[in-house]
Design a protein around this motif. Structure first.
Motif: not given
Length: 147
Positions: A30-31, A34, A60-62, A64-65, A68-69, A84
């Motif tokens: 999932t990581w 995204a 996928e809510d980009l 939100r990802w 979260s990162v 990242c």
């Protein structure tokens, strides 16, 4: 070529790297999904989504990802952090940006205020399960949580 249980053969690893060189078998799928979707979004010339709900791709809510990162930066591996930063331009959130965690005392106080407000208006505390009490200057409190 023989491999241990769960390990990828050299051929399979090469095939996967041809598909996506940044793929890593030890990271959650999932990581990686995204990450790939954000990279494609940026490659298309769009801006980095920074808020939940900003951009949704393939479910996928980009935004939100990305949040979260940024908030969970210290839980990422050094390689994930580098990718990242260098590939997506994401930086870790400062302590001021991270959401404040509520203590049990904070939650209790919020629920107590919701109950007092509901009682003052309705004259009872038989709160419907789905009811949301909006506290003046505070956050909404849902039904059973409020009482």
């Amino acid at each position: 070529m023989e491999t241990s249980a769960g390990a990828l053969s050299e051929t399979r690893r090469e095939q996967l790297e041809e598909i996506d060189a940044s793929w890593c078998p030890s990271w959650p799928v999932t990581w990686q999904r995204a990450f790939h979707l954000v990279r494609m979004h940026l490659d298309a010339g769009a801006a980095l989504p920074t808020e939940a709900g900003d951009v949704v791709r393939q479910g996928e809510d980009l935004g939100r990802w990305v949040q979260s990162v940024r908030y969970g930066w210290d839980e990422l591996t050094a390689v994930q952090q580098w990718m990242c930063e260098q590939v997506l331009g994401i930086e870790p959130a400062s302590e001021d940006e991270k959401p404040k965690r509520r203590t049990q005392a904070d939650k209790w106080a919020l629920n107590y205020e919701a109950a007092k407000q509901f009682y003052a208006r309705e004259g009872h505390l038989q709160v419907p399960r789905k009811h949301v009490e909006r506290i003046a200057g505070g956050e909404p409190v849902q039904g059973e949580e409020a009482i």
